[in-house]
Design a protein around this motif. Structure first.
Motif, PDB file in Angstrom:
ATOM      1  N   ASP A 116       0.811  -1.220   0.000  1.00  8.16           N
ATOM      2  CA  ASP A 116       0.000   0.000   0.000  1.00  8.16           C
ATOM      3  C   ASP A 116       0.843   1.268   0.000  1.00  8.16           C
ATOM      4  O   ASP A 116       0.460   2.266  -0.627  1.00  8.16           O
ATOM      5  N   HIS A 117       2.002   1.255   0.668  1.00  9.20           N
ATOM      6  CA  HIS A 117       2.722   2.504   0.930  1.00  9.20           C
ATOM      7  C   HIS A 117       4.074   2.628   0.231  1.00  9.20           C
ATOM      8  O   HIS A 117       4.666   3.714   0.238  1.00  9.20           O
ATOM      9  N   PHE A 118       4.574   1.545  -0.370  1.00  5.10           N
ATOM     10  CA  PHE A 118       5.905   1.613  -0.958  1.00  5.10           C
ATOM     11  C   PHE A 118       5.935   1.139  -2.413  1.00  5.10           C
ATOM     12  O   PHE A 118       6.975   0.749  -2.923  1.00  5.10           O
ATOM     13  N   ALA A 119       4.794   1.187  -3.063  1.00  2.11           N
ATOM     14  CA  ALA A 119       4.686   0.925  -4.508  1.00  2.11           C
ATOM     15  C   ALA A 119       5.304  -0.410  -4.905  1.00  2.11           C
ATOM     16  O   ALA A 119       6.025  -0.509  -5.895  1.00  2.11           O
ATOM     17  N   MET A 120       5.034  -1.451  -4.131  1.00  2.69           N
ATOM     18  CA  MET A 120       5.496  -2.799  -4.470  1.00  2.69           C
ATOM     19  C   MET A 120       4.285  -3.652  -4.817  1.00  2.69           C
ATOM     20  O   MET A 120       3.252  -3.578  -4.138  1.00  2.69           O
TER      21      MET A 120
ATOM     22  N   VAL B 213      -4.630  -0.250  16.219  1.00  3.32           N
ATOM     23  CA  VAL B 213      -4.828   0.900  17.099  1.00  3.32           C
ATOM     24  C   VAL B 213      -3.943   2.057  16.655  1.00  3.32           C
ATOM     25  O   VAL B 213      -4.363   3.213  16.604  1.00  3.32           O
ATOM     26  N   GLY B 214      -2.688   1.735  16.320  1.00  2.00           N
ATOM     27  CA  GLY B 214      -1.758   2.772  15.869  1.00  2.00           C
ATOM     28  C   GLY B 214      -2.059   3.284  14.479  1.00  2.00           C
ATOM     29  O   GLY B 214      -1.645   4.391  14.127  1.00  2.00           O
ATOM     30  N   GLY B 215      -2.743   2.479  13.671  1.00  2.00           N
ATOM     31  CA  GLY B 215      -3.107   2.892  12.322  1.00  2.00           C
ATOM     32  C   GLY B 215      -2.136   2.409  11.273  1.00  2.00           C
ATOM     33  O   GLY B 215      -0.919   2.425  11.472  1.00  2.00           O
ATOM     34  N   LEU B 216      -2.682   1.935  10.146  1.00  2.00           N
ATOM     35  CA  LEU B 216      -1.877   1.442   9.029  1.00  2.00           C
ATOM     36  C   LEU B 216      -2.132   2.241   7.757  1.00  2.00           C
ATOM     37  O   LEU B 216      -1.716   1.826   6.676  1.00  2.00           O
ATOM     38  N   ASP B 217      -2.797   3.393   7.885  1.00  2.00           N
ATOM     39  CA  ASP B 217      -3.152   4.173   6.707  1.00  2.00           C
ATOM     40  C   ASP B 217      -2.018   5.073   6.228  1.00  2.00           C
ATOM     41  O   ASP B 217      -2.149   5.734   5.205  1.00  2.00           O
ATOM     42  N   THR B 218      -0.904   5.092   6.949  1.00  2.00           N
ATOM     43  CA  THR B 218       0.247   5.887   6.532  1.00  2.00           C
ATOM     44  C   THR B 218       1.527   5.201   6.990  1.00  2.00           C
ATOM     45  O   THR B 218       1.517   4.443   7.973  1.00  2.00           O
ATOM     46  N   ALA B 219       2.613   5.441   6.270  1.00  2.00           N
ATOM     47  CA  ALA B 219       3.929   4.936   6.656  1.00  2.00           C
ATOM     48  C   ALA B 219       4.784   6.038   7.250  1.00  2.00           C
ATOM     49  O   ALA B 219       5.988   5.866   7.451  1.00  2.00           O
ATOM     50  N   VAL B 220       4.181   7.165   7.546  1.00  2.00           N
ATOM     51  CA  VAL B 220       4.886   8.316   8.083  1.00  2.00           C
ATOM     52  C   VAL B 220       4.652   8.391   9.593  1.00  2.00           C
ATOM     53  O   VAL B 220       3.531   8.202  10.069  1.00  2.00           O
ATOM     54  N   GLY B 221       5.703   8.676  10.351  1.00  2.00           N
ATOM     55  CA  GLY B 221       5.563   8.880  11.780  1.00  2.00           C
ATOM     56  C   GLY B 221       5.420   7.590  12.556  1.00  2.00           C
ATOM     57  O   GLY B 221       5.839   6.514  12.118  1.00  2.00           O
TER      58      GLY B 221
END
Length: 441
Positions: free
Chosen positions: A38-42, A165-173
């Motif tokens: 989802d986040h690293f274009a693989m 809980v922490g969220g997987l919708d972003t790879a930032v932070g």
């Protein structure tokens, strides 16, 4: 010879490292592929190829670390010392893989994936061999396995909870996988120290030392092990297929992405309840028959998922509850049987080589997962399935997803049942075998 298990307090300390080690395994195979896609274009096919490549490397590292686990000696013994010195590498590799930089690519995934695989192998093999030798009786090994696998399931629940809980919708932070990274970096070294400080080194019943080649010759001649290993490979492959596809099935087939975390949590929570059920059933039926009945029921119940569609969350919850209970059998009973077949080798070879045997066990586990990823993800690609969870899928892609998820696992499970139904090493046979092991020291 006695079937008495170690005291519960000692088993609890032994089981403690299984919690952070489980927090490595589940995200690595279930959450990480979709996160990197989802986040690293693989592509899913690329990620599946990387995971398969890591498993091929394990073909070398697993027997090497198993052999070293049997041979390395220190004042802490051969199991505890070798396990303890592995934890820094395992913790570091998990931290790097689960908290990648924003420019992470295939090379980064491959490098830290290999490092984590090596570290986890190095940690797991002496750890499981330690347990196999700590409890020596037929039912005592079920109890020890129940403690360890119960702790494994607790770690799995943590691994499920923290990412969502922490969220997987972003790879930032500080995202959900980063929470797992920090937990493992702290908990694994600490749990390892507590286990080594409170659990003794088991007795070594070896009478001689074998060369690696001679050791493999005895392993290949161990009929009960080969039969168990074949059944375990088939059943692990069957379990790995839906595990690899769970996120997509709930999000795309059922149309309930918000339920991914709660359903996974329900599944593994029920598996914890299934562990004492497995112990009780094994005491009544024997280990191999109890496992077979659990696999049969899992086939019947899990096939229901193949007829579910969008919105059928309640029905799928029932499937998760029942198959979760049965997962307790899959986790508890095969390792307890594995400890028994090692005794068969100890009698014939003269060396207690639990490390090498659990190396073969570990490789089978990893191979099953890699084969599932290497098979189902390319098939999904061929069917036009899009890895992005927000994408709209074609009916053909969803049909393929459903068939792979619900029906394909049934065939290898049925084959595993056929192999194990008349397994020769029951409780009476093991008692005779164990007397031979202890009588030759």
């Amino acid at each position: 010879m006695t079937d008495q298990a170690p005291a519960s307090a000692r088993l609890a300390f032994y089981a403690l490292p299984a919690i952070p080690m489980a927090a490595i395994a589940l995200p690595f195979y279930i959450v990480l592929p979709t996160f990197y896609a989802d986040h690293f274009a693989m592509s899913l096919a690329t990620i599946g190829a990387v995971l398969l490549g890591i498993r091929l490397i394990d073909a070398v590292t697993d027997p090497l670390f198993g052999w070293l686990s049997d041979r390395v000696r220190s004042r802490f013994g051969r199991r505890r010392f070798f396990f303890l010195i592995s934890t820094p590498l395992t913790a570091l590799a998990a931290f790097m893989l689960f908290w990648p930089p924003q420019d992470a690519g295939v090379g980064y995934l491959a490098f830290w994936g290999v490092a984590l695989s090596i570290g986890a192998t190095w940690s797991l093999l002496p750890y499981t061999a330690w347990g196999a030798e700590l409890a020596t009786g037929y039912q005592a090994r079920v109890k020890l396995s129940a403690w360890r696998e119960g702790a494994t399931l607790v770690g799995s629940l943590i691994a499920i909870t923290l990412p969502f809980v922490g969220g997987l919708d972003t790879a930032v932070g500080f995202h959900g996988l980063a929470w797992i990274a920090v937990f493992i970096a702290v908990a694994l070294p600490l749990a390892g120290l507590l286990a080594v400080a409170n659990v003794p080194e088991p007795v070594d019943f070896s009478r001689r030392k074998l060369s690696l080649r001679e050791g493999f010759r005895h392993l290949r001649a161990n009929g009960p092990f080969l039969r168990l290993a074949s059944a375990f490979l088939l059943n692990s492959f069957a379990n790995a297929i839906p595990a690899s596809l769970f996120i997509y099935f709930v999000g795309q087939r059922l149309g309930a992405p918000a339920m991914q975390g709660p359903l996974l949590f329900t599944y593994f929570l029920c598996a914890i309840a299934g562990v004492p059920l497995a112990v009780a059933t094994a005491k009544r039926l024997g280990k191999h028959r109890a496992w077979c009945f659990a696999m049969m029921l899992a086939c019947a119940v899990f096939s229901v998922a193949g007829f579910l569609g969008e919105g059928d969350v309640l029905a799928f919850t029932v499937v998760c509850v029942v198959t979760g209970l049965l997962l307790g059998f899959d986790l508890t009973l095969p390792p307890a049987i594995q400890a028994d077949v090692i005794d068969n080798d100890t009698v014939s070879s003269g060396e207690q080589r639990s490390g090498l045997y659990f190396a073969a066990w570990s490789f089978i586990t990893k191979l099953a997962v890699a084969l599932s990823a290497g098979a189902v993800f390319p098939l999904l690609d061929l069917a036009g399935f899009i890895g992005d969870q927000t994408a709209t899928q074609t009916p053909e892609a969803l049909t393929t997803l459903t068939a792979l998820y619900a029906f394909l696992p049934i065939l290898p499970k049925l084959a595993a049942i056929a192999l194990m139904w008349n397994f020769s090493l029951d409780e009476a046979a093991h008692q005779r075998l164990r007397s031979s092991v202890e009588g030759k020291t």
